[in-house]
Scaffold this motif. Structure first.
Motif, PDB file in Angstrom:
ATOM      1  N   VAL A 136       2.777   8.759   0.717  1.00 23.02           N
ATOM      2  CA  VAL A 136       2.540   7.330   0.516  1.00 23.02           C
ATOM      3  C   VAL A 136       1.493   6.876   1.522  1.00 23.02           C
ATOM      4  CG1 VAL A 136       3.519   5.013   0.697  1.00 23.02           C
ATOM      5  CG2 VAL A 136       4.805   6.827  -0.446  1.00 23.02           C
ATOM      6  N   GLY A 137       0.463   6.243   1.011  1.00 24.15           N
ATOM      7  CA  GLY A 137      -0.564   5.669   1.870  1.00 24.15           C
ATOM      8  C   GLY A 137      -0.499   4.158   1.817  1.00 24.15           C
ATOM      9  N   VAL A 138      -0.609   3.518   2.973  1.00 21.98           N
ATOM     10  CA  VAL A 138      -0.689   2.059   3.050  1.00 21.98           C
ATOM     11  C   VAL A 138      -2.167   1.694   3.159  1.00 21.98           C
ATOM     12  CG1 VAL A 138       0.016  -0.003   4.322  1.00 21.98           C
ATOM     13  CG2 VAL A 138       1.552   1.976   4.196  1.00 21.98           C
ATOM     14  N   PHE A 139      -2.614   0.786   2.308  1.00 22.09           N
ATOM     15  CA  PHE A 139      -4.038   0.454   2.221  1.00 22.09           C
ATOM     16  C   PHE A 139      -4.263  -1.027   2.488  1.00 22.09           C
ATOM     17  CE2 PHE A 139      -3.957   4.487   0.201  1.00 22.09           C
ATOM     18  CZ  PHE A 139      -5.249   4.993   0.210  1.00 22.09           C
ATOM     19  N   LEU A 140      -5.476  -1.321   2.928  1.00 19.31           N
ATOM     20  CA  LEU A 140      -5.918  -2.704   3.098  1.00 19.31           C
ATOM     21  C   LEU A 140      -7.139  -2.924   2.219  1.00 19.31           C
ATOM     22  CD1 LEU A 140      -5.449  -5.353   4.742  1.00 19.31           C
ATOM     23  CD2 LEU A 140      -7.260  -4.547   6.281  1.00 19.31           C
ATOM     24  N   SER A 141      -7.094  -3.989   1.435  1.00 21.60           N
ATOM     25  CA  SER A 141      -8.202  -4.343   0.557  1.00 21.60           C
ATOM     26  C   SER A 141      -8.756  -5.696   0.972  1.00 21.60           C
ATOM     27  CB  SER A 141      -7.722  -4.400  -0.900  1.00 21.60           C
ATOM     28  OG  SER A 141      -8.770  -4.771  -1.776  1.00 21.60           O
ATOM     29  N   TYR A 142     -10.056  -5.863   0.762  1.00 23.95           N
ATOM     30  CA  TYR A 142     -10.693  -7.159   0.992  1.00 23.95           C
ATOM     31  C   TYR A 142     -11.104  -7.732  -0.355  1.00 23.95           C
ATOM     32  CZ  TYR A 142     -13.881 -10.751   2.738  1.00 23.95           C
ATOM     33  OH  TYR A 142     -14.494 -11.956   3.016  1.00 23.95           O
ATOM     34  N   ALA A 143     -10.786  -9.002  -0.583  1.00 19.66           N
ATOM     35  CA  ALA A 143     -11.128  -9.644  -1.850  1.00 19.66           C
ATOM     36  C   ALA A 143     -11.722 -11.019  -1.582  1.00 19.66           C
ATOM     37  CB  ALA A 143      -9.894  -9.770  -2.736  1.00 19.66           C
ATOM     38  N   SER A 144     -12.733 -11.338  -2.362  1.00 20.01           N
ATOM     39  CA  SER A 144     -13.341 -12.667  -2.319  1.00 20.01           C
ATOM     40  C   SER A 144     -13.845 -12.980  -3.718  1.00 20.01           C
ATOM     41  CB  SER A 144     -14.496 -12.705  -1.307  1.00 20.01           C
ATOM     42  OG  SER A 144     -15.631 -12.026  -1.827  1.00 20.01           O
ATOM     43  N   ARG A 145     -14.497 -14.102  -3.874  1.00 22.20           N
ATOM     44  CA  ARG A 145     -15.037 -14.463  -5.182  1.00 22.20           C
ATOM     45  C   ARG A 145     -16.142 -13.505  -5.617  1.00 22.20           C
ATOM     46  NH1 ARG A 145     -17.423 -20.306  -3.885  1.00 22.20           N
ATOM     47  NH2 ARG A 145     -15.280 -20.447  -3.092  1.00 22.20           N
ATOM     48  N   HIS A 146     -16.640 -12.673  -4.688  1.00 25.18           N
ATOM     49  CA  HIS A 146     -17.730 -11.752  -5.008  1.00 25.18           C
ATOM     50  C   HIS A 146     -17.253 -10.372  -5.444  1.00 25.18           C
ATOM     51  CE1 HIS A 146     -20.286 -14.814  -3.354  1.00 25.18           C
ATOM     52  NE2 HIS A 146     -19.732 -14.713  -2.165  1.00 25.18           N
ATOM     53  N   GLY A 147     -15.971 -10.061  -5.244  1.00 24.01           N
ATOM     54  CA  GLY A 147     -15.469  -8.746  -5.627  1.00 24.01           C
ATOM     55  C   GLY A 147     -14.346  -8.307  -4.710  1.00 24.01           C
ATOM     56  N   ARG A 148     -13.936  -7.041  -4.857  1.00 23.17           N
ATOM     57  CA  ARG A 148     -12.868  -6.517  -4.011  1.00 23.17           C
ATOM     58  C   ARG A 148     -13.056  -5.017  -3.825  1.00 23.17           C
ATOM     59  NH1 ARG A 148     -12.656  -7.228  -9.344  1.00 23.17           N
ATOM     60  NH2 ARG A 148     -11.603  -9.196  -8.969  1.00 23.17           N
ATOM     61  N   ALA A 149     -12.544  -4.503  -2.689  1.00 24.29           N
ATOM     62  CA  ALA A 149     -12.644  -3.069  -2.418  1.00 24.29           C
ATOM     63  C   ALA A 149     -11.664  -2.701  -1.311  1.00 24.29           C
ATOM     64  CB  ALA A 149     -14.064  -2.673  -2.013  1.00 24.29           C
ATOM     65  N   LEU A 150     -11.306  -1.422  -1.259  1.00 24.76           N
ATOM     66  CA  LEU A 150     -10.451  -0.903  -0.196  1.00 24.76           C
ATOM     67  C   LEU A 150     -11.274  -0.748   1.076  1.00 24.76           C
ATOM     68  CD1 LEU A 150      -8.670   1.898  -2.265  1.00 24.76           C
ATOM     69  CD2 LEU A 150      -7.792  -0.394  -1.754  1.00 24.76           C
ATOM     70  N   ILE A 151     -10.709  -1.171   2.222  1.00 28.30           N
ATOM     71  CA  ILE A 151     -11.461  -1.084   3.473  1.00 28.30           C
ATOM     72  C   ILE A 151     -10.726  -0.316   4.567  1.00 28.30           C
ATOM     73  CG2 ILE A 151     -12.778  -3.183   3.010  1.00 28.30           C
ATOM     74  CD1 ILE A 151     -10.947  -4.648   5.008  1.00 28.30           C
ATOM     75  N   ASP A 152      -9.473   0.053   4.363  1.00 19.30           N
ATOM     76  CA  ASP A 152      -8.759   0.826   5.390  1.00 19.30           C
ATOM     77  C   ASP A 152      -7.535   1.459   4.761  1.00 19.30           C
ATOM     78  OD1 ASP A 152      -8.191   1.963   7.829  1.00 19.30           O
ATOM     79  OD2 ASP A 152      -8.043   0.064   8.924  1.00 19.30           O
ATOM     80  N   ARG A 153      -6.976   2.456   5.460  1.00 19.66           N
ATOM     81  CA  ARG A 153      -5.774   3.125   4.966  1.00 19.66           C
ATOM     82  C   ARG A 153      -5.061   3.802   6.118  1.00 19.66           C
ATOM     83  NH1 ARG A 153      -8.649   5.831   7.444  1.00 19.66           N
ATOM     84  NH2 ARG A 153      -9.454   7.908   6.991  1.00 19.66           N
ATOM     85  N   ARG A 154      -3.753   3.988   5.961  1.00 22.82           N
ATOM     86  CA  ARG A 154      -2.917   4.725   6.901  1.00 22.82           C
ATOM     87  C   ARG A 154      -1.946   5.586   6.091  1.00 22.82           C
ATOM     88  NH1 ARG A 154      -6.026   2.347   9.813  1.00 22.82           N
ATOM     89  NH2 ARG A 154      -5.618   1.320  11.817  1.00 22.82           N
ATOM     90  N   LEU A 155      -1.696   6.796   6.549  1.00 23.88           N
ATOM     91  CA  LEU A 155      -0.718   7.672   5.908  1.00 23.88           C
ATOM     92  C   LEU A 155       0.651   7.396   6.509  1.00 23.88           C
ATOM     93  CD1 LEU A 155      -0.098   9.989   3.946  1.00 23.88           C
ATOM     94  CD2 LEU A 155      -0.613  11.589   5.811  1.00 23.88           C
ATOM     95  N   TYR A 156       1.610   7.078   5.662  1.00 23.43           N
ATOM     96  CA  TYR A 156       2.972   6.785   6.117  1.00 23.43           C
ATOM     97  C   TYR A 156       3.710   8.086   6.403  1.00 23.43           C
ATOM     98  CZ  TYR A 156       7.893   5.435   5.857  1.00 23.43           C
ATOM     99  OH  TYR A 156       9.227   5.265   6.116  1.00 23.43           O
TER     100      TYR A 156
END
Length: 441
Positions: A136-156
């Motif tokens: 299981v990986g925990v991820f961080l995504s960034y989202a705005s009116r311009h789009g979204r994408a994954l920007i970080d992750r950690r392995l649990y």
């Protein structure tokens, strides 16, 4: 190479320059030329139409004689995955930045066989919708009116089966100073790192795993972040009438308390809900604690969802509803990551291998995200030559066009035959060893 003309936002030369620019951003993370070249080949393979995106298939796509260079890139080559991660985050934020941006925390599962992959155990994963043998990986995504994408992750890493077993951790290459951390703690680490890197965000949203964690919410308040965090129906909140379950509170609301609001457009059209909010923690000075309970009711099924909310400034109900609705963006990123750039296609077991593959997949996804945002800005209302309305370019369509117009390699018949021979020889050897182990047992 495709010609340099642009048709309804399709500009191959500009796209190729964007790919080159993004790859140049991460070049300094690689101390030697060989892993730098291999990393570019790896990312090109992730962006390709290759059926599987593990080292074998990516090496074949790149025209390598064997998978050794790709495997070395993930296992032993000297390069800094954290530095690449920082550049991925910077590339995404530079293109999608908005002061009202949202950081989204969520986890996803990677189904595995065997017991040797770092962090693997039988555990619940939403990927399968049940308990499975998985990482299981925990991820961080960034989202705005311009789009979204994954920007970080950690392995649990599970506490009992991994963190308490030092020998097992050592065998998987897990650093000795790695301690157990809950999923909310991992998410908090990534949020704090993003804020320290000046990522422009006002809000954090996440599901119940994170919303029910008091330390996670307190940490966000300490960083002056707004949040809209899901909680379970049995969550208790403080009101002027005392402590009460949120579902009981929802059932007691009068009809006039409910308002219709949009959570944003989805793939099938507007996502409208009946919503209500209730002030909570009246004894706490603003903004010291959770301030509102948001209740969202599905207009067709009547299903309720509950959120604890805090805002850095005074906002209306509609804004909280839209932030809650942003959480679907991370699910889209997971889907794109797994279906388009092979986020879950790796065949490495080690801690290092997992972090290296996932960051390169995030890099490939960031490339597509930037290209989509550029294309939509260039052609906000695309039409064909006959004037018919066209769907905006998506990551999937741009990836297809990249392969057709730019990155598809010219291959000789002997290359395909050589790789077929190599695979079959490797598989035959693996079968012999497998049979030998079974017979010995």
């Amino acid at each position: 190479m495709a010609a340099g003309h642009s048709v309804e936002g399709v500009d191959p030369q500009r796209w190729e320059k964007t790919v080159d620019r993004v790859m140049a951003r991460v070049a300094d993370a690689f101390t030697r030329a060989e892993p730098r070249r291999t990393a570019r080949d790896y990312v090109a393979g992730l962006l390709s139409a290759t059926e599987r995106k593990n080292c074998w298939w990516l090496a074949e796509h790149a025209g390598h004689a064997g998978p050794d260079a790709m495997q070395r890139l993930l296992r032993t080559a000297r390069w800094d995955a954290a530095e690449v991660r920082d550049e991925v985050r910077a590339v995404v934020v530079e293109r999608l930045a908005h002061p009202d941006g949202v950081l989204i925390c969520d986890e996803t599962g990677f189904l595995k066989k065997g017991v040797h992959s770092a962090g693997v155990q039988r555990q619940y994963t939403g990927t399968a919708g049940r308990v499975e043998n998985a990482q299981v990986g925990v991820f961080l995504s960034y989202a705005s009116r311009h789009g979204r994408a994954l920007i970080d992750r950690r392995l649990y890493l599970p506490a009992k089966t991994w963190c308490a077993d030092r020998d097992r951790c050592t065998a998987a290459g897990i650093p000795e100073d790695t301690a157990f951390a809950t999923k909310p703690a991992l998410a908090a680490q990534m949020v704090y790192a993003a804020l320290d890197a000046q990522v422009p965000a006002t809000w954090v949203t996440a599901d119940e795993v994170y919303g029910v964690n008091t330390a996670f919410r307190a940490g966000l308040r300490a960083r002056a972040m707004g949040y809209v965090l899901a909680v379970a129906c049995d969550q208790h909140v403080s009101t002027g009438a005392g402590r009460v379950r949120v579902d009981v509170l929802a059932a007691a609301l009068p009809r006039q308390a409910w308002q219709r609001h949009s959570a944003g457009d989805g793939s099938k059209g507007p996502r409208d809900y009946d919503c209500a909010w209730v002030g909570i923690n009246p004894d706490q000075p603003w903004p010291a604690d959770d301030r509102w309970l948001l209740i969202r009711r599905h207009r067709r099924t009547g299903e309720l969802a509950f959120y604890l909310c805090r805002a850095p400034t005074l906002v209306g109900l509609g804004r909280l509803v839209r932030v809650a609705g942003t959480r679907w963006a991370v699910e889209e990123s997971f889907q794109a990551g797994k279906s388009q750039v092979g986020l879950d296609h790796y065949q490495v077991r080690s801690w290092t291998g997992w972090h290296r593959h996932t960051v390169l997949a995030m890099l490939a996804l960031a490339v597509l995200t930037v290209l989509v945002a550029d294309a939509r800005d260039a052609t906000p209302s695309p039409r064909d030559r006959e004037g018919r309305e066209l769907l905006e370019l998506t990551t999937n369509e741009i990836r297809h066009l990249l392969n057709v117009l730019i990155t598809r390699p010219a291959r000789r018949l002997i290359d395909y035959l050589s790789w077929s021979t190599w695979r079959r020889a490797h598989q035959a050897r693996a079968r012999r060893l497998h049979y030998r182990r079974r017979c010995a047992g």
